[in-house]
Design a protein around this motif. Structure first.
Motif, PDB file in Angstrom:
ATOM      1  N   ASP A  58      19.908  -3.914  -5.866  1.00 31.39           N
ATOM      2  CA  ASP A  58      20.896  -2.841  -6.021  1.00 31.39           C
ATOM      3  C   ASP A  58      22.281  -3.295  -5.554  1.00 31.39           C
ATOM      4  O   ASP A  58      23.302  -2.878  -6.104  1.00 31.39           O
ATOM      5  CB  ASP A  58      20.467  -1.609  -5.215  1.00 31.39           C
ATOM      6  CG  ASP A  58      19.276  -0.891  -5.839  1.00 31.39           C
ATOM      7  OD1 ASP A  58      18.981  -1.149  -7.027  1.00 31.39           O
ATOM      8  OD2 ASP A  58      18.628  -0.098  -5.128  1.00 31.39           O
ATOM      9  N   GLU A  61      23.685  -5.766  -8.495  1.00 32.55           N
ATOM     10  CA  GLU A  61      23.877  -5.252  -9.853  1.00 32.55           C
ATOM     11  C   GLU A  61      25.329  -4.829 -10.066  1.00 32.55           C
ATOM     12  O   GLU A  61      25.964  -4.236  -9.198  1.00 32.55           O
ATOM     13  CB  GLU A  61      22.956  -4.056 -10.094  1.00 32.55           C
ATOM     14  CG  GLU A  61      22.870  -3.609 -11.531  1.00 32.55           C
ATOM     15  CD  GLU A  61      21.677  -4.196 -12.269  1.00 32.55           C
ATOM     16  OE1 GLU A  61      21.822  -4.427 -13.484  1.00 32.55           O
ATOM     17  OE2 GLU A  61      20.635  -4.422 -11.650  1.00 32.55           O
ATOM     18  N   LYS A  66      23.025  -8.276 -14.762  1.00 35.00           N
ATOM     19  CA  LYS A  66      21.752  -7.564 -14.725  1.00 35.00           C
ATOM     20  C   LYS A  66      20.859  -8.276 -13.719  1.00 35.00           C
ATOM     21  O   LYS A  66      20.817  -9.505 -13.679  1.00 35.00           O
ATOM     22  CB  LYS A  66      21.085  -7.557 -16.096  1.00 35.00           C
ATOM     23  CG  LYS A  66      19.720  -6.862 -16.098  1.00 35.00           C
ATOM     24  CD  LYS A  66      19.058  -6.903 -17.456  1.00 35.00           C
ATOM     25  CE  LYS A  66      17.675  -6.244 -17.404  1.00 35.00           C
ATOM     26  NZ  LYS A  66      16.975  -6.319 -18.715  1.00 35.00           N
TER      27      LYS A  66
END
Length: 267
Positions: A58, A61, A66
């Motif tokens: 997280d 990103e 990606k």
């Protein structure tokens, strides 16, 4: 075929693997290198702890990157398992669309600190330790090169090593010997493959769970005193600090093939 162009040019999409990415140095490097990537880039984060990997993912990103994370115990993963993990992460992507492929070999453990070097004899325990810290690192690196070496413009390999790879530390025979073997493998690879960028980065004394493990488990008095001094004097580095130095060294691309670069070395 991979070229020897400077890593400083990070334009274009990249594919990046980081092992041991669930905490400490691995997490910090993942977050730091993710900031450098251009649109279309893909990251694969590997470690055993899926929940902690999710936190790292997280944090990495972005609109440019990606991030895929996979829980895996590399000490027991077969070569087929490793190749499948890489290929599954790349599903839907054309490998030759990536300009470069990077891998950070950060996974590692301390080994048995509760036995004197002169009393080491548990061969199964040693084999298990070397599986994770040496043999499977080499195996994963081989699978990575099978996919990328002759396809992308640039291949970059970073081995997270230690001062213990080149300087003996009493009470750490497992760790020192494995780090030395692992670093020498990458130095030989760099000698043979001039078209691949290979860096052995030593992060310095870092504030991670490993420090507490040494203080709790080490029977060597001098070893405990060294790490107690690090902790009490506040000289331990934060993971994000040494991660920034690692990425800075990589981007400057002034290191020689397979060179051992320490956090405290001048850039």
């Amino acid at each position: 075929m991979a070229s020897s162009s400077s890593v400083a040019d990070m334009t274009g999409p990249s594919f990046c693997v980081v092992t041991g990415a669930s905490q400490g140095i691995g997490r910090a490097i993942s977050i730091e290198i993710a900031k450098c990537f251009y649109p279309g880039s893909l990251m694969l984060l590997l470690a055993r702890n899926y929940q902690e990997l999710s936190i790292t993912a997280d944090s990495c990103e972005s609109g440019n990157v990606k991030v895929i994370h996979k829980s895996v115990d590399l000490s027991t993963a077969s070569e087929e398992d490793m190749m499948d993990i890489l290929k599954n992460a790349l599903a839907g992507y054309q490998i030759n669309n990536f300009k470069r492929a990077l891998i950070f070999h950060n996974v590692g453990s301390l080994g048995n600190l509760a036995i004197e070097t002169s009393r080491m004899e548990n061969v199964p325990e040693m084999r298990k330790y070397y599986d994770l810290n040496v043999f499977k690192v080499i195996s994963l690196n081989t699978q990575f090169l099978k996919l990328f070496e002759d396809v992308v413009e640039q291949v970059v390999i970073v081995n997270i090593t230690s001062l213990c790879a080149i300087k003996p530390m009493g009470g750490m025979a497992y760790y020192c010997s494995a780090k030395a073997a692992r670093e020498m493998y990458f130095r030989v690879l760099a000698e043979e493959k001039k078209n691949i960028k290979v860096l052995n980065y030593s992060p310095g004394p870092v504030e991670t769970a490993m420090i507490e493990n040494v203080l709790e488990e080490a029977i060597n008095k001098n070893l405990r005193e060294v790490f107690t001094s690090f902790k009490n004097q506040g000289t331990l580095l934060k993971p994000e600090v040494t991660a920034r130095k690692c990425v800075a060294v990589l981007l400057a691309a002034k290191f020689s093939p397979g060179e051992h670069v320490d956090y405290f070395d001048d850039e």
